[in-house]
Write a protein that holds these residues in place. Sequence first.
Motif, PDB file in Angstrom:
ATOM      1  N   GLY A  12       0.819  -1.203   0.000  1.00  0.00           N
ATOM      2  CA  GLY A  12       0.000   0.000   0.000  1.00  0.00           C
ATOM      3  C   GLY A  12       0.850   1.249   0.000  1.00  0.00           C
ATOM      4  N   ARG A  13       0.222   2.333   0.399  1.00  0.00           N
ATOM      5  CA  ARG A  13       0.902   3.630   0.455  1.00  0.00           C
ATOM      6  C   ARG A  13       1.456   3.855   1.852  1.00  0.00           C
ATOM      7  NH1 ARG A  13      -2.784   6.457   3.390  1.00  0.00           N
ATOM      8  NH2 ARG A  13      -5.005   6.022   3.019  1.00  0.00           N
ATOM      9  N   ARG A  14       2.105   4.991   2.032  1.00  0.00           N
ATOM     10  CA  ARG A  14       2.557   5.384   3.359  1.00  0.00           C
ATOM     11  C   ARG A  14       1.319   5.583   4.228  1.00  0.00           C
ATOM     12  NH1 ARG A  14       2.319   9.805   7.249  1.00  0.00           N
ATOM     13  NH2 ARG A  14       4.391  10.059   8.163  1.00  0.00           N
ATOM     14  N   ARG A  67      12.784  -1.641   7.815  1.00  0.00           N
ATOM     15  CA  ARG A  67      13.914  -1.497   6.899  1.00  0.00           C
ATOM     16  C   ARG A  67      13.539  -0.496   5.798  1.00  0.00           C
ATOM     17  NH1 ARG A  67      15.613  -3.767  10.543  1.00  0.00           N
ATOM     18  NH2 ARG A  67      17.002  -5.597  10.668  1.00  0.00           N
ATOM     19  N   HIS A  68      14.492   0.368   5.507  1.00  0.00           N
ATOM     20  CA  HIS A  68      14.277   1.371   4.457  1.00  0.00           C
ATOM     21  C   HIS A  68      15.168   1.026   3.274  1.00  0.00           C
ATOM     22  CE1 HIS A  68      14.958   5.657   2.814  1.00  0.00           C
ATOM     23  NE2 HIS A  68      13.788   5.218   2.394  1.00  0.00           N
ATOM     24  N   LEU A  69      14.560   0.607   2.174  1.00  0.00           N
ATOM     25  CA  LEU A  69      15.265   0.295   0.927  1.00  0.00           C
ATOM     26  C   LEU A  69      14.645   1.149  -0.177  1.00  0.00           C
ATOM     27  CD1 LEU A  69      15.490  -3.591   1.213  1.00  0.00           C
ATOM     28  CD2 LEU A  69      17.250  -1.912   1.754  1.00  0.00           C
ATOM     29  N   PRO A  70      15.080   2.396  -0.310  1.00  0.00           N
ATOM     30  CA  PRO A  70      14.375   3.337  -1.191  1.00  0.00           C
ATOM     31  C   PRO A  70      14.583   3.037  -2.670  1.00  0.00           C
ATOM     32  CG  PRO A  70      16.379   4.344  -0.362  1.00  0.00           C
ATOM     33  CD  PRO A  70      16.243   3.019   0.342  1.00  0.00           C
ATOM     34  N   LEU A  71      13.541   3.313  -3.434  1.00  0.00           N
ATOM     35  CA  LEU A  71      13.585   3.286  -4.893  1.00  0.00           C
ATOM     36  C   LEU A  71      13.120   4.647  -5.397  1.00  0.00           C
ATOM     37  CD1 LEU A  71      11.904  -0.170  -5.666  1.00  0.00           C
ATOM     38  CD2 LEU A  71      14.360   0.337  -5.509  1.00  0.00           C
ATOM     39  N   LEU A  72      13.723   5.113  -6.468  1.00  0.00           N
ATOM     40  CA  LEU A  72      13.296   6.370  -7.063  1.00  0.00           C
ATOM     41  C   LEU A  72      11.900   6.215  -7.653  1.00  0.00           C
ATOM     42  CD1 LEU A  72      16.563   7.509  -8.866  1.00  0.00           C
ATOM     43  CD2 LEU A  72      15.535   8.548  -6.842  1.00  0.00           C
ATOM     44  N   ASP A  73      11.066   7.199  -7.442  1.00  0.00           N
ATOM     45  CA  ASP A  73       9.706   7.169  -7.976  1.00  0.00           C
ATOM     46  C   ASP A  73       9.737   7.395  -9.482  1.00  0.00           C
ATOM     47  OD1 ASP A  73       6.992   6.964  -7.974  1.00  0.00           O
ATOM     48  OD2 ASP A  73       6.608   8.960  -7.153  1.00  0.00           O
ATOM     49  N   LEU A  74       8.874   6.682 -10.195  1.00  0.00           N
ATOM     50  CA  LEU A  74       8.676   6.866 -11.635  1.00  0.00           C
ATOM     51  C   LEU A  74       9.898   6.520 -12.473  1.00  0.00           C
ATOM     52  CD1 LEU A  74       6.800  10.297 -11.494  1.00  0.00           C
ATOM     53  CD2 LEU A  74       5.794   8.018 -11.603  1.00  0.00           C
ATOM     54  N   SER A  94       2.775   2.425  -7.683  1.00  0.00           N
ATOM     55  CA  SER A  94       3.729   1.855  -8.638  1.00  0.00           C
ATOM     56  C   SER A  94       4.796   0.991  -7.980  1.00  0.00           C
ATOM     57  CB  SER A  94       4.392   2.980  -9.451  1.00  0.00           C
ATOM     58  OG  SER A  94       5.016   3.930  -8.588  1.00  0.00           O
ATOM     59  N   ARG A  95       5.634   1.555  -7.128  1.00  0.00           N
ATOM     60  CA  ARG A  95       6.793   0.807  -6.638  1.00  0.00           C
ATOM     61  C   ARG A  95       6.402  -0.431  -5.844  1.00  0.00           C
ATOM     62  NH1 ARG A  95       9.761   6.084  -4.240  1.00  0.00           N
ATOM     63  NH2 ARG A  95       7.576   6.695  -4.138  1.00  0.00           N
ATOM     64  N   ILE A 104       7.100  -4.331  -7.106  1.00  0.00           N
ATOM     65  CA  ILE A 104       7.910  -5.287  -6.340  1.00  0.00           C
ATOM     66  C   ILE A 104       7.078  -6.510  -5.965  1.00  0.00           C
ATOM     67  CG2 ILE A 104       9.170  -5.647  -4.187  1.00  0.00           C
ATOM     68  CD1 ILE A 104      10.701  -4.007  -6.186  1.00  0.00           C
ATOM     69  N   ALA A 105       5.813  -6.304  -5.602  1.00  0.00           N
ATOM     70  CA  ALA A 105       4.958  -7.437  -5.240  1.00  0.00           C
ATOM     71  C   ALA A 105       4.770  -8.378  -6.431  1.00  0.00           C
ATOM     72  CB  ALA A 105       3.611  -6.932  -4.732  1.00  0.00           C
TER      73      ALA A 105
END
Length: 409
Positions: free
Chosen positions: A310-312, A346-353, A387-388, A392-393
Amino acid sequence: MPPLPQLPSRAPPFGWRLRAGHLLLNWLVFGLCYQASAHMAARLPAQHSVALAADHGLPFWPWTIVFYATSGIFFTLVFLAAPHAEALRVVSRRMLFCTVAAALVFALYPARFTWSRPVLDDVFLGAAYRLLDAVDRPFNQLPSLHVAYCVVFWLALHPLLGGWRRAVLGGWLALVALSTLTTWQHHVLDVAGGLLLGLAAALLVRPGTTRQTTVAFYYALMAGVTLHIGWFLLGYWLAVYGAACLALVALAYARRDPHFTRKRNGRHTIASWLLYWPYLAGYRLTWLLVRWRERHRAPFELAGPGLFIGRRLADAEARLLPPDCHVIDLCAELPETPALRRGWYRHLPLLDLQAPRPSQLRAILALMAAQHRQGHQIFLHCAMGYSRSRFIARLYARSLRPCRSRSTS
């Protein structure tokens, strides 16, 4: 761990809507930046002249305004003639770059043509020049946008033509560039500057690279537009601050750096807020709007056994998750909900878009697989949940299929 499955890539739609969108964007950016730069230039105490000795020998040929005016036709034609989506993106970005870069020079170094045109007796030509003077601002001299556009027009159109048609196109565009001198609209240095600007656009925006640089380019474009419009509406320092923030975001996307906001333990530092406040505040506002729009829908969903996406979440929404749910945060733009930072996080960031690197995908999928093997449930989320996290799911579900098929055989 099995190799990453290849998700099918779908080409973006290519049709009249896409052509019209790029054309309207270019006209809008031209109108905004051109007018704003003229207002900024008018406020400066001095306007410059770049006339050389060679300019005094240039003739005034009133009839060449016909060629000068056809630049507007080519401005539209290049978008209609693009044979495929990549060609459309290339010509659009080259035009946008020329427009914003030239307008910045117009504002910072306003130059005027040195002498006045003769009075014309011809009714038609006289009306044409009066219209030109009413539409064309007096400070758009160096570099000549007409000439820069001619370079872009030629690069976009000449591959589509052959033989005498290509020769006619080259000759006509050469006359358009020449008309900037013979209408006494530009000096020789203006034409040279326009040629250099057009060549710079061709070097910076290369065919075959636009899909990888889309987000970085448009953040850089927004930085230029913000500098124009913000300077006019908000003042010098606010405009520079907003443009610098967007330029830094563009640089981060160009470098494909998902850690550029320096989010630590689910929170942004004070330095991050000082550097990226407009960017972070924009995401926060967008998140609030998305949360309000989807207030009647669940903030997260079950995407597979033990996997929620989901979202934040807000604090109240986070309490709806199963107890001891492990959290994987893909979002670099928003701070993590305090209720979710207290547990396993855990924070594993991905760039949006923007498509992530394979190494990033492997790290996230490996972490998810390890947590599931230990019997933990996972909440995987990005900023808006569109999106992200969904990507990933889907990727994780596909990565499990070979294992499941082997285990049941």
